[in-house]
Design a protein around this motif. Structure first.
Motif, PDB file in Angstrom:
ATOM      1  N   LEU A  24       0.821  -1.211   0.000  1.00  0.00           N
ATOM      2  CA  LEU A  24       0.000   0.000   0.000  1.00  0.00           C
ATOM      3  C   LEU A  24       0.856   1.261   0.000  1.00  0.00           C
ATOM      4  O   LEU A  24       0.413   2.316  -0.466  1.00  0.00           O
ATOM      5  CB  LEU A  24      -0.976   0.015   1.178  1.00  0.00           C
ATOM      6  N   ASN A  25       2.074   1.181   0.520  1.00  0.00           N
ATOM      7  CA  ASN A  25       2.986   2.324   0.435  1.00  0.00           C
ATOM      8  C   ASN A  25       3.313   2.643  -1.019  1.00  0.00           C
ATOM      9  O   ASN A  25       3.524   3.804  -1.370  1.00  0.00           O
ATOM     10  CB  ASN A  25       4.271   2.058   1.215  1.00  0.00           C
ATOM     11  N   LEU A  26       3.342   1.608  -1.851  1.00  0.00           N
ATOM     12  CA  LEU A  26       3.621   1.793  -3.281  1.00  0.00           C
ATOM     13  C   LEU A  26       2.362   2.120  -4.069  1.00  0.00           C
ATOM     14  O   LEU A  26       2.401   2.890  -5.033  1.00  0.00           O
ATOM     15  CB  LEU A  26       4.272   0.531  -3.858  1.00  0.00           C
ATOM     16  N   LYS A  27       1.253   1.503  -3.677  1.00  0.00           N
ATOM     17  CA  LYS A  27      -0.021   1.663  -4.387  1.00  0.00           C
ATOM     18  C   LYS A  27      -1.125   1.940  -3.360  1.00  0.00           C
ATOM     19  O   LYS A  27      -1.915   1.050  -3.037  1.00  0.00           O
ATOM     20  CB  LYS A  27      -0.367   0.388  -5.153  1.00  0.00           C
ATOM     21  N   PRO A  28      -1.219   3.166  -2.849  1.00  0.00           N
ATOM     22  CA  PRO A  28      -2.159   3.446  -1.753  1.00  0.00           C
ATOM     23  C   PRO A  28      -3.640   3.301  -2.104  1.00  0.00           C
ATOM     24  O   PRO A  28      -4.461   3.164  -1.212  1.00  0.00           O
ATOM     25  CB  PRO A  28      -1.828   4.889  -1.357  1.00  0.00           C
ATOM     26  N   ASN A  29      -3.983   3.312  -3.369  1.00  0.00           N
ATOM     27  CA  ASN A  29      -5.392   3.223  -3.760  1.00  0.00           C
ATOM     28  C   ASN A  29      -5.743   1.900  -4.423  1.00  0.00           C
ATOM     29  O   ASN A  29      -6.788   1.792  -5.063  1.00  0.00           O
ATOM     30  CB  ASN A  29      -5.745   4.383  -4.700  1.00  0.00           C
ATOM     31  N   ASP A  30      -4.891   0.896  -4.272  1.00  0.00           N
ATOM     32  CA  ASP A  30      -5.141  -0.408  -4.887  1.00  0.00           C
ATOM     33  C   ASP A  30      -6.314  -1.084  -4.161  1.00  0.00           C
ATOM     34  O   ASP A  30      -6.188  -1.520  -3.015  1.00  0.00           O
ATOM     35  CB  ASP A  30      -3.888  -1.268  -4.801  1.00  0.00           C
ATOM     36  N   ILE A  31      -7.445  -1.154  -4.828  1.00  0.00           N
ATOM     37  CA  ILE A  31      -8.659  -1.678  -4.204  1.00  0.00           C
ATOM     38  C   ILE A  31      -8.500  -3.127  -3.768  1.00  0.00           C
ATOM     39  O   ILE A  31      -9.048  -3.540  -2.747  1.00  0.00           O
ATOM     40  CB  ILE A  31      -9.908  -1.501  -5.108  1.00  0.00           C
ATOM     41  N   ASN A  32      -7.727  -3.904  -4.507  1.00  0.00           N
ATOM     42  CA  ASN A  32      -7.538  -5.312  -4.117  1.00  0.00           C
ATOM     43  C   ASN A  32      -6.778  -5.420  -2.803  1.00  0.00           C
ATOM     44  O   ASN A  32      -7.105  -6.257  -1.963  1.00  0.00           O
ATOM     45  CB  ASN A  32      -6.854  -6.082  -5.234  1.00  0.00           C
ATOM     46  N   LEU A  33      -5.780  -4.571  -2.612  1.00  0.00           N
ATOM     47  CA  LEU A  33      -5.055  -4.561  -1.339  1.00  0.00           C
ATOM     48  C   LEU A  33      -5.932  -4.033  -0.209  1.00  0.00           C
ATOM     49  O   LEU A  33      -5.931  -4.582   0.892  1.00  0.00           O
ATOM     50  CB  LEU A  33      -3.794  -3.696  -1.458  1.00  0.00           C
ATOM     51  N   LEU A  34      -6.680  -2.973  -0.487  1.00  0.00           N
ATOM     52  CA  LEU A  34      -7.573  -2.420   0.533  1.00  0.00           C
ATOM     53  C   LEU A  34      -8.636  -3.442   0.939  1.00  0.00           C
ATOM     54  O   LEU A  34      -8.970  -3.571   2.118  1.00  0.00           O
ATOM     55  CB  LEU A  34      -8.223  -1.134   0.013  1.00  0.00           C
ATOM     56  N   ALA A  35      -9.140  -4.183  -0.036  1.00  0.00           N
ATOM     57  CA  ALA A  35     -10.138  -5.214   0.258  1.00  0.00           C
ATOM     58  C   ALA A  35      -9.531  -6.334   1.095  1.00  0.00           C
ATOM     59  O   ALA A  35     -10.148  -6.799   2.063  1.00  0.00           O
ATOM     60  CB  ALA A  35     -10.726  -5.759  -1.047  1.00  0.00           C
ATOM     61  N   LEU A  36      -8.329  -6.765   0.741  1.00  0.00           N
ATOM     62  CA  LEU A  36      -7.671  -7.804   1.536  1.00  0.00           C
ATOM     63  C   LEU A  36      -7.408  -7.326   2.965  1.00  0.00           C
ATOM     64  O   LEU A  36      -7.500  -8.107   3.915  1.00  0.00           O
ATOM     65  CB  LEU A  36      -6.360  -8.234   0.869  1.00  0.00           C
ATOM     66  N   ARG A  37      -7.105  -6.048   3.102  1.00  0.00           N
ATOM     67  CA  ARG A  37      -6.895  -5.508   4.453  1.00  0.00           C
ATOM     68  C   ARG A  37      -8.181  -5.615   5.280  1.00  0.00           C
ATOM     69  O   ARG A  37      -8.139  -5.948   6.462  1.00  0.00           O
ATOM     70  CB  ARG A  37      -6.414  -4.059   4.373  1.00  0.00           C
ATOM     71  N   THR A  38      -9.337  -5.373   4.656  1.00  0.00           N
ATOM     72  CA  THR A  38     -10.596  -5.498   5.405  1.00  0.00           C
ATOM     73  C   THR A  38     -10.871  -6.951   5.776  1.00  0.00           C
ATOM     74  O   THR A  38     -11.388  -7.223   6.861  1.00  0.00           O
ATOM     75  CB  THR A  38     -11.795  -4.914   4.621  1.00  0.00           C
ATOM     76  N   VAL A  39     -10.524  -7.884   4.883  1.00  0.00           N
ATOM     77  CA  VAL A  39     -10.696  -9.305   5.201  1.00  0.00           C
ATOM     78  C   VAL A  39      -9.818  -9.671   6.397  1.00  0.00           C
ATOM     79  O   VAL A  39     -10.268 -10.332   7.328  1.00  0.00           O
ATOM     80  CB  VAL A  39     -10.373 -10.200   3.983  1.00  0.00           C
ATOM     81  N   SER A  40      -8.576  -9.216   6.368  1.00  0.00           N
ATOM     82  CA  SER A  40      -7.658  -9.515   7.468  1.00  0.00           C
ATOM     83  C   SER A  40      -8.178  -8.940   8.785  1.00  0.00           C
ATOM     84  O   SER A  40      -8.157  -9.617   9.819  1.00  0.00           O
ATOM     85  CB  SER A  40      -6.273  -8.953   7.155  1.00  0.00           C
ATOM     86  N   MET A  41      -8.675  -7.707   8.755  1.00  0.00           N
ATOM     87  CA  MET A  41      -9.229  -7.110   9.982  1.00  0.00           C
ATOM     88  C   MET A  41     -10.413  -7.934  10.480  1.00  0.00           C
ATOM     89  O   MET A  41     -10.512  -8.215  11.684  1.00  0.00           O
ATOM     90  CB  MET A  41      -9.666  -5.668   9.719  1.00  0.00           C
ATOM     91  N   ALA A  42     -11.297  -8.314   9.566  1.00  0.00           N
ATOM     92  CA  ALA A  42     -12.482  -9.090   9.970  1.00  0.00           C
ATOM     93  C   ALA A  42     -12.071 -10.435  10.552  1.00  0.00           C
ATOM     94  O   ALA A  42     -12.638 -10.871  11.559  1.00  0.00           O
ATOM     95  CB  ALA A  42     -13.413  -9.273   8.777  1.00  0.00           C
ATOM     96  N   LYS A  43     -11.086 -11.085   9.936  1.00  0.00           N
ATOM     97  CA  LYS A  43     -10.630 -12.392  10.438  1.00  0.00           C
ATOM     98  C   LYS A  43     -10.006 -12.270  11.826  1.00  0.00           C
ATOM     99  O   LYS A  43      -9.999 -13.227  12.590  1.00  0.00           O
ATOM    100  CB  LYS A  43      -9.608 -12.997   9.472  1.00  0.00           C
ATOM    101  N   GLN A  44      -9.454 -11.088  12.131  1.00  0.00           N
ATOM    102  CA  GLN A  44      -8.830 -10.865  13.437  1.00  0.00           C
ATOM    103  C   GLN A  44      -9.813 -10.247  14.440  1.00  0.00           C
ATOM    104  O   GLN A  44      -9.407  -9.791  15.499  1.00  0.00           O
ATOM    105  CB  GLN A  44      -7.615  -9.949  13.277  1.00  0.00           C
ATOM    106  N   HIS A  45     -11.101 -10.221  14.076  1.00  0.00           N
ATOM    107  CA  HIS A  45     -12.166  -9.699  14.935  1.00  0.00           C
ATOM    108  C   HIS A  45     -12.009  -8.216  15.229  1.00  0.00           C
ATOM    109  O   HIS A  45     -12.487  -7.730  16.256  1.00  0.00           O
ATOM    110  CB  HIS A  45     -12.279 -10.507  16.236  1.00  0.00           C
TER     111      HIS A  45
END
Length: 173
Positions: A24-45
């Protein structure tokens, strides 16, 4: 980003999060990375931060299956609320949207199976877990979930076989 997705799938979220931050430091608006970040947050409660991000991203990208998957995960993590049926149904709707947008989204089929099982429907849950395995025959979590249903049905030998398959594909399962 299959490597990051697999890290999240295997609950190596700290490592996945580090890779996501780096990219994300290289591609701050990459929707696929942002989406994966939300999945990771959800998986970690981390439900509040995940929901805040989802509220913003789903408005911008309503056809992103990973965002709907993450929203379904947030909705399905409701065990502490007394009346969960409505949220679980909302969770299932999000997973349905995810698989409508991406027919091969095996994680969403599996998650839909878990939500369906929470509503008490073992047969439909089993069908969804099997669909997940048809798409990805090495998806350990689905084998584990089938093992749980088999155990609930008192088919202990079958349950053990599925648990062993789950271990074969993910020794951290």
């Amino acid at each position: 980003y299959p490597e990051i997705s697999r890290l999240i799938e295997y609950n190596h979220c700290v490592e996945a999060d580090a890779k996501i931050r780096q990219l994300l430091n290289l591609k701050p608006n990459d929707i696929n990375l942002l989406a994966l970040r939300t999945v990771s947050m959800a998986k970690q409660h981390e439900l509040d931060p995940a929901q805040k991000e989802l509220d913003k991203l789903l408005k911008q990208y309503p056809k992103n299956p990973t965002l709907h998957y993450a929203q379904g995960l947030v909705y399905s993590d409701v065990d502490y609320i007394k009346n969960t049926r409505g949220l679980i149904n909302n969770s299932i709707k999000e997973f349905v949207t995810a698989v409508t947008l991406n027919k091969n989204y095996y994680e969403a089929y599996n998650a839909m199976g878990v939500a369906t099982l929470k509503l008490g429907n073992r047969n439909d849950a089993m069908d969804l877990f099997n669909t997940s395995i048809k798409i990805n025959p090495s998806f350990a979590t689905a084998y584990d979930n089938i093992g749980v249903v088999e155990m609930m049905n008192n088919n202990l030998d079958s349950a053990e076989n599925y648990f062993m398959k789950a271990m074969k594909y993910n020794t951290h399962n």
